[in-house]
Design a protein around this motif. Structure first.
Motif, mmCIF file in Angstrom:
data_model
loop_
_atom_site.group_PDB
_atom_site.id
_atom_site.type_symbol
_atom_site.label_atom_id
_atom_site.label_comp_id
_atom_site.label_asym_id
_atom_site.label_seq_id
_atom_site.Cartn_x
_atom_site.Cartn_y
_atom_site.Cartn_z
ATOM 1 N N LEU A 16 0.780 -1.192 0.031
ATOM 2 C CA LEU A 16 -0.198 -0.384 -0.267
ATOM 3 C C LEU A 16 1.112 1.210 0.042
ATOM 4 N N ASP A 17 0.420 2.579 -0.641
ATOM 5 C CA ASP A 17 1.295 3.815 -1.036
ATOM 6 C C ASP A 17 1.055 4.127 0.579
ATOM 7 N N GLN A 18 2.159 4.500 1.069
ATOM 8 C CA GLN A 18 2.072 5.203 2.890
ATOM 9 C C GLN A 18 1.794 5.939 2.664
ATOM 10 N N ARG A 19 2.155 7.151 1.339
ATOM 11 C CA ARG A 19 1.636 8.486 1.184
ATOM 12 C C ARG A 19 0.438 8.623 1.539
ATOM 13 N N GLY A 56 -8.030 -9.282 14.452
ATOM 14 C CA GLY A 56 -6.647 -8.625 14.435
ATOM 15 C C GLY A 56 -5.305 -7.705 13.293
ATOM 16 N N MET A 57 -5.871 -8.791 12.403
ATOM 17 C CA MET A 57 -5.173 -8.092 11.287
ATOM 18 C C MET A 57 -5.762 -6.975 10.663
ATOM 19 N N LEU A 58 -6.885 -6.438 10.740
ATOM 20 C CA LEU A 58 -7.108 -4.978 11.050
ATOM 21 C C LEU A 58 -6.787 -3.953 12.090
ATOM 22 N N ILE A 59 -6.667 -4.786 13.110
ATOM 23 C CA ILE A 59 -5.695 -3.849 14.287
ATOM 24 C C ILE A 59 -4.571 -3.299 13.912
ATOM 25 N N PHE A 60 -3.915 -3.948 13.757
ATOM 26 C CA PHE A 60 -2.815 -4.134 13.884
ATOM 27 C C PHE A 60 -1.995 -3.131 12.370
ATOM 28 N N MET A 61 -3.595 -2.936 10.594
ATOM 29 C CA MET A 61 -3.423 -2.580 10.182
ATOM 30 C C MET A 61 -3.244 -0.842 10.730
ATOM 31 N N ASP A 82 -3.013 0.320 13.436
ATOM 32 C CA ASP A 82 -1.701 0.807 14.614
ATOM 33 C C ASP A 82 -0.996 1.420 13.594
ATOM 34 N N LYS A 83 -0.213 0.300 12.278
ATOM 35 C CA LYS A 83 0.753 0.442 11.613
ATOM 36 C C LYS A 83 0.232 2.168 10.849
ATOM 37 N N ALA A 84 -0.467 2.285 9.512
ATOM 38 C CA ALA A 84 -1.171 2.879 9.705
ATOM 39 C C ALA A 84 -1.165 4.383 10.465
ATOM 40 N N SER A 85 -1.423 4.441 11.593
ATOM 41 C CA SER A 85 -1.689 5.269 11.913
ATOM 42 C C SER A 85 -0.637 6.053 12.736
ATOM 43 N N GLU A 86 0.604 5.062 12.418
ATOM 44 C CA GLU A 86 2.027 6.127 12.469
ATOM 45 C C GLU A 86 2.457 6.434 11.289
ATOM 46 N N LYS A 87 1.493 6.885 10.724
ATOM 47 C CA LYS A 87 2.355 7.503 9.050
ATOM 48 C C LYS A 87 0.971 8.490 8.916
ATOM 49 N N ASN A 96 1.458 -5.017 18.541
ATOM 50 C CA ASN A 96 0.803 -4.587 18.041
ATOM 51 C C ASN A 96 -0.217 -5.845 17.136
ATOM 52 N N GLY A 97 -1.779 -5.458 17.107
ATOM 53 C CA GLY A 97 -2.563 -6.309 16.984
ATOM 54 C C GLY A 97 -2.585 -7.148 17.714
ATOM 55 N N ASN A 98 -2.589 -7.195 18.616
ATOM 56 C CA ASN A 98 -3.458 -8.865 19.637
ATOM 57 C C ASN A 98 -4.053 -8.325 20.271
ATOM 58 N N PHE A 99 -4.955 -8.615 20.989
ATOM 59 C CA PHE A 99 -5.476 -8.536 21.981
ATOM 60 C C PHE A 99 -6.332 -9.559 22.925
ATOM 61 N N CYS A 100 -7.700 -8.997 23.991
ATOM 62 C CA CYS A 100 -7.930 -10.073 24.117
ATOM 63 C C CYS A 100 -9.625 -9.912 24.803
#
Lengths: 111, 390
Positions: A46-49, A69-74, A76-81, B256-260
């Motif tokens: 995905l384009d990070q800009r 969990g994958m959506l949450i991971f996404m 968290d990572k996206a909000s850093e940018k 990150n990405g882990n939860f409960c």
């Protein structure tokens, strides 16, 4: 299950389209633990800009807790940018899972 | 040599060489010692071989076939069936021209054959390959065994932090309830955990947690939540504040990405009500035996460990007229193919109807551990707790 990850069998498919500041990701099928690798590979493309990642979920039939969990991971990572993740068009079991986990407090959810 | 994984102790391996011809024996030993093998023993006949290997199991046996009293074939026949020798590498010296002898050596279970007359490089290569393979497997086996021991002690630890019989009994007597549970890891260790907390004559609390994923990592995280709850005594009567506190402490601990998903409820027998807070845990099922009605409580909430700003609210429900309170993990909502019912879905009638006659614990036990002994395994960790209100 081990066999699945060795053979890289997945239950999710996706199509990415980028339009200026918005990246549209159309996700289809099922998003479960077997898709972990595929999902992270997708994320790397995905384009990070961009300003928005818009996940189009009309054709996503099922999600398990690993998928959430994958959506949450996404997110968290996206909000850093400074990228906002939008979940669009969820229905059925997926919509129920979003409600149970109050994803509206974590993501922008559009119908 | 040609192997990348060097076993530094390979040349310390215990090699037993058997040959009735002293000159031959001397040549073999000399080749091995010059190559660096420092533990070479010898035997002059089959009986001597038997004595020496019974005394101490070697890492490799280099065996001649034609020996007086007891042949090499007799030796193999005798030791191969024994469990302790089934993996011992046996190299057999046979005459290159004797096809029948070679055939028999393979049939009896020799690992490899060395042709006579002995060629130095052939001997050393075959010995090295057999030892390398044997020692690698042995190393792997020991590693596996160690892992298993650690896993066993983790399983015992997990069992020991589940509510123990005395605690359950105390609450049953004090609060006039009866409590039954099923806790079944998908494999070895569970990412689920649950607990009971006595508060006073009128109240007690229960909790249930489910970490994303299964196995060791999820189990270790569940130990963390158990510890954090135990250290939060001042919040035992306030579910929403407890969840807020757990969320904050988990957010700093997990990746990150882990939860409960989590549920905490306080049952008040005096006012016959439940106060609970949930972080995306599956619903709570209430069933009334007198009215034959059921009700799934709303358990919406952001899972723990996702966002430090998440807040939770206390919800209340009346327990008047209800006889069963059932707490369950998502294994019971997502395993319709195995259980033939799925809670919270349209397919839960089979289970609910059964509650007229039997407790939920009995229904589920009969499915999971039927009388004929064929235990059913779900695709996820299973937790099931039933509180019968008397």
């Amino acid at each position: 299950m081990i066999l699945k990850s060795i053979l890289n069998i997945h239950s999710m498919d996706y199509v990415i389209q980028t339009n200026d500041k918005s990246v549209y990701i159309d996700i289809q099928g099922k998003l479960t633990y077997v898709d972990h690798h595929r999902f992270t590979e997708m994320f790397k493309q995905l384009d990070q800009r961009a300003s928005y990642y818009i996940l189009q979920l009309e054709n996503l039939e099922f999600i398990d807790s690993a998928g959430l969990g994958m959506l949450i991971f996404m997110r968290d990572k996206a909000s850093e940018k400074n990228i906002t993740v939008i979940l669009k068009g969820s229905c059925g079991q997926v919509k129920k899972m979003f409600e149970l986990s109050q994803f509206n407090q974590l993501f922008i959810i559009e119908t | 040599m040609m192997f990348s994984h060097q076993l530094y102790y390979l040349y310390d391996a215990d090699i037993l060489v058997a040959d009735d011809d002293p000159i031959n024996l001397k040549i073999l030993v000399s080749h091995l010692q010059k190559a660096g093998y420092s533990n070479v023993r010898t035997a002059g006949n089959g009986i001597e071989v038997m004595e020496k290997i019974e005394n101490k199991k070697p890492d490799l046996l280099l065996l001649d076939i034609i020996m007086p009293e007891m042949t090499g074939f007799d030796v193999i026949r005798k030791i191969r069936p024994k469990h302790s020798f089934e993996n011992l590498p046996i190299l057999v010296q046979t005459s290159i021209s004797n096809a029948e002898e070679q055939q028999q050596a393979w049939t009896l279970g020799a690992n490899d054959i060395i042709n006579k007359p002995i060629q130095r490089m052939e001997l050393l290569s075959r010995v090295y390959i057999q030892l390398h393979q044997y020692l690698m497997i042995k190393e792997l086996h020991e590693y596996q065994q160690k892992n298993q021991e650690e896993m066993d002690s983790a399983i015992r630890l997990q069992q020991s932090i589940l509510p123990q019989q005395e605690c359950i009994k105390q609450i049953e007597e004090q609060n006039n309830v009866s409590i039954h549970s099923i806790f079944k890891p998908y494999r070895f260790l569970s990412g689920d955990l649950w607990g009971l907390i006595p508060i006073n004559q009128d109240k007690f609390a229960f909790w249930s947690s489910d970490f994303m994923g299964k196995g060791l990592q999820a189990a270790l995280n569940s130990f963390r939540i158990h510890t954090t709850i135990s250290n939060s005594k001042n919040l035992f009567s306030n579910p929403s504040e407890l969840l807020k506190h757990l969320n904050k402490s988990l957010k700093t601990l997990i990746k990150n990405g882990n939860f409960c998903t989590f549920l905490y409820g306080v049952i008040d027998r005096k006012n016959e009500e439940i106060t609970y807070a949930s972080a995306g845990h599956p619903s709570l099922l209430l069933y009334s035996q007198t009215n034959e009605t059921h009700h799934f409580l709303n358990t919406e909430g952001v899972p723990l460990g996702v966002d430090e700003k998440s807040t939770y609210t206390n919800k209340k429900a009346s327990l008047k007229n209800f006889s069963n309170l059932i707490i369950y993990s998502d294994a019971l909502t997502e395993s319709k193919d195995i259980l033939d019912f799925a809670l919270e879905q349209d397919d839960c009638t089979k289970f609910i109807d059964g509650l007229k006659e039997r407790s939920g614990y009995q229904i589920l036990s009969n499915i999971i551990q039927p009388m004929n002994g064929s235990e059913i395994t779900l695709n996820d960790d299973l937790t099931f707790i039933e509180i019968l209100l008397k």
